[in-house]
Design an enzyme around this catalytic site. Structure first.
Site, short mmCIF file in Angstrom:
data_model
loop_
_atom_site.label_atom_id
_atom_site.label_comp_id
_atom_site.label_asym_id
_atom_site.label_seq_id
_atom_site.Cartn_x
_atom_site.Cartn_y
_atom_site.Cartn_z
N GLY A 72 0.81 -1.21 0.00
CA GLY A 72 0.00 0.00 0.00
C GLY A 72 0.84 1.26 0.00
O GLY A 72 0.48 2.26 -0.63
N THR A 73 1.97 1.23 0.69
CA THR A 73 2.83 2.42 0.74
C THR A 73 3.35 2.77 -0.64
O THR A 73 3.37 3.95 -1.03
CB THR A 73 4.00 2.18 1.71
OG1 THR A 73 3.49 1.99 3.03
CG2 THR A 73 4.96 3.36 1.72
N GLN A 179 -7.75 -0.14 4.31
CA GLN A 179 -8.62 -0.71 5.36
C GLN A 179 -10.04 -0.98 4.87
O GLN A 179 -10.74 -1.80 5.44
CB GLN A 179 -8.67 0.24 6.56
CG GLN A 179 -7.36 0.43 7.28
CD GLN A 179 -6.86 -0.83 7.97
OE1 GLN A 179 -7.60 -1.79 8.16
NE2 GLN A 179 -5.60 -0.83 8.35
N CYS A 199 -3.71 -3.10 -0.25
CA CYS A 199 -2.60 -4.04 -0.05
C CYS A 199 -3.16 -5.40 0.32
O CYS A 199 -4.24 -5.52 0.90
CB CYS A 199 -1.62 -3.53 1.00
SG CYS A 199 -2.22 -3.57 2.69
N THR A 237 10.06 -7.54 -12.40
CA THR A 237 9.40 -8.84 -12.59
C THR A 237 8.31 -9.03 -11.53
O THR A 237 8.52 -8.79 -10.34
CB THR A 237 10.43 -9.98 -12.48
OG1 THR A 237 11.43 -9.79 -13.48
CG2 THR A 237 9.76 -11.33 -12.68
N CYS A 325 4.41 5.05 21.69
CA CYS A 325 5.58 5.60 22.39
C CYS A 325 6.87 5.17 21.71
O CYS A 325 7.93 5.18 22.31
CB CYS A 325 5.59 5.15 23.84
SG CYS A 325 4.21 5.80 24.80
#
Length: 402
Positions: A72-73, A179, A199, A237, A325
């Site tokens: 997806g990125t 999503q 994705c 490919t 965090c």
């Protein structure tokens, strides 16, 4: 006792049927689809079938509008950078403050390179203001990139309407639908969407494969250059086995679409109701009336989400937290901050994301395990005293964001 996996917005397990469909393409039908011999032809035909399966899932008009990518990125970056390269005279991008880092990080980079980036704000339920959005659609905008569904809260955005407004203004529209695909019906042939990302690993397909939908006639500049693969639009490919797996995943997503919106939705509602009936000072974040059927993001006030996750993990339950965090910061996620969730709650958000494999017995188990964990953590929380919060939580621990 088997573990319970409720982190399906992060990744999904690969269907057994999909694994079986992929296996021959590792050891038997292993040819390069660009080759002229029978080994290559076999793979080429299988790729065409997979492309058509994804086309059907997305409701695209042409199978040539489906470009296979690695994730997806990559699809997001390709869409946004292509729109900018194809329109060098336009220097503005519109997105939202709650996008996935795949889009936000790229937009921050573009801003550092001199582009103007408008990040649309959201309200306390994570909703967008369409009037404000429409006012930003000027001649300098090259592309709008807005997620179809938020990965943390599941809130759905009015993508069809936003795409129509952009198209009417002569602006390219891209949506990160990672999503949403497989959970909500999509009919691209009757929409104004120019580009869409998905994705495989959010669809019970393997990691390492994605799709960029590119509407026919949309101006495009490749991100990767080299060979002629994907009609010259994405060199390299093809990852044949994973693409075949994604094709089967697309077929099964259509098959289970109603199940997602009935049975999975009902289990999600049961989970929320069961927890909120027992745990005080907790609430669901996002828009409860307009969200993905599988996603529950619950804020547990006066405790840390990471602590909840660690104790859940000890009893065999996997979920995720909206309070990250990882950078050494104590700030909650950018999504919680954008929604102006009080810091005493934003730090304690936990996302439970279900799949078609989630059972009622698993949900019952989570409902049993969560309340004592929350009670245990509140007993040692500086925000909590006895059976309720301290009078002034701000004096117990100062917030780290404004």
């Amino acid at each position: 006792m088997a573990d319970v996996y409720l982190d399906n917005n992060a990744t999904t397990r690969v269907d057994d049927e999909i694994v079986q469909a992929m296996l021959p393409f590792f050891t038997e039908q292993f040819g390069n689809p660009s080759s002229l011999h029978s080994f290559g032809n076999q793979v080429g035909m299988a790729l065409k079938k997979a492309r058509q399966s994804v086309q059907k899932l997305l409701g695209a008009e042409h199978d040539s509008e489906i470009l296979f990518t690695s994730c997806g990125t990559e699809s997001d970056s390709t869409a946004i950078l292509s729109a900018l390269k194809a329109q060098p005279e336009r220097k503005t991008v519109i997105t939202t403050v709650v996008e996935h880092p795949a889009v936000l990080s790229l937009c921050d980079y573009l801003a550092s390179e001199g582009y103007t980036v408008h990040k649309l704000p959201v309200d306390k339920k994570g909703r967008l203001d369409l009037e404000h959005y429409a006012s930003l659609l000027t001649d300098d905008v090259a592309v709008v990139s807005v997620m179809w569904a938020n990965n943390e809260t599941g809130t759905l955005f009015p993508i069809e309407e936003m795409a129509r407004l952009a198209d009417d203004a002569g602006i390219m529209f891209h949506t990160d639908a990672v999503q949403a695909v497989g959970k909500v019906p999509i009919d691209l042939k009757n929409s104004s969407i120019h580009m869409l990302s998905l994705c495989g690993h959010k669809l019970h397909a393997p990691k390492g494969v994605g799709v960029l939908y590119l509407r026919r006639g949309t101006r495009f500049r490749p991100l990767l250059r080299g060979g002629h693969q994907e009609r010259g639009r994405r060199a390299g490919t093809e990852n044949a086995a994973s693409i075949i797996g994604l094709g089967v995943a697309a077929e099964r997503a259509l098959q289970f679409m109603e199940h997602e919106n009935t049975e999975v939705n009902a289990l999600r509602d049961k989970l929320e109701a069961g927890i909120l009936a027992v745990v005080p000072h907790a609430f669901v974040t996002g828009d409860p009336d307009n969200r993905l059927p599988n996603t529950a993001n619950i804020a547990f006030e006066y405790i840390e989400g990471e602590a909840i996750l660690l104790l859940l993990n000890k009893v065999g339950i996997a979920a995720s937290s909206g309070s990250a965090c990882t950078s050494g910061s104590l700030e909650p996620s950018h999504v919680m901050r954008a929604m102006d969730i009080p810091y005493t709650a934003a730090h304690g958000t936990v996302r439970f994301s279900l799949s078609r494999y989630t059972t009622e017995e698993e949900i019952d188990r989570v409902i049993r395990e969560v309340p004592p964990i929350v009670a245990q953590l509140r007993n040692v929380s500086p925000y909590w005293s006895g059976n309720g919060p301290v009078e002034d939580p701000g004096k117990a621990f100062a917030p780290v964001y404004g």
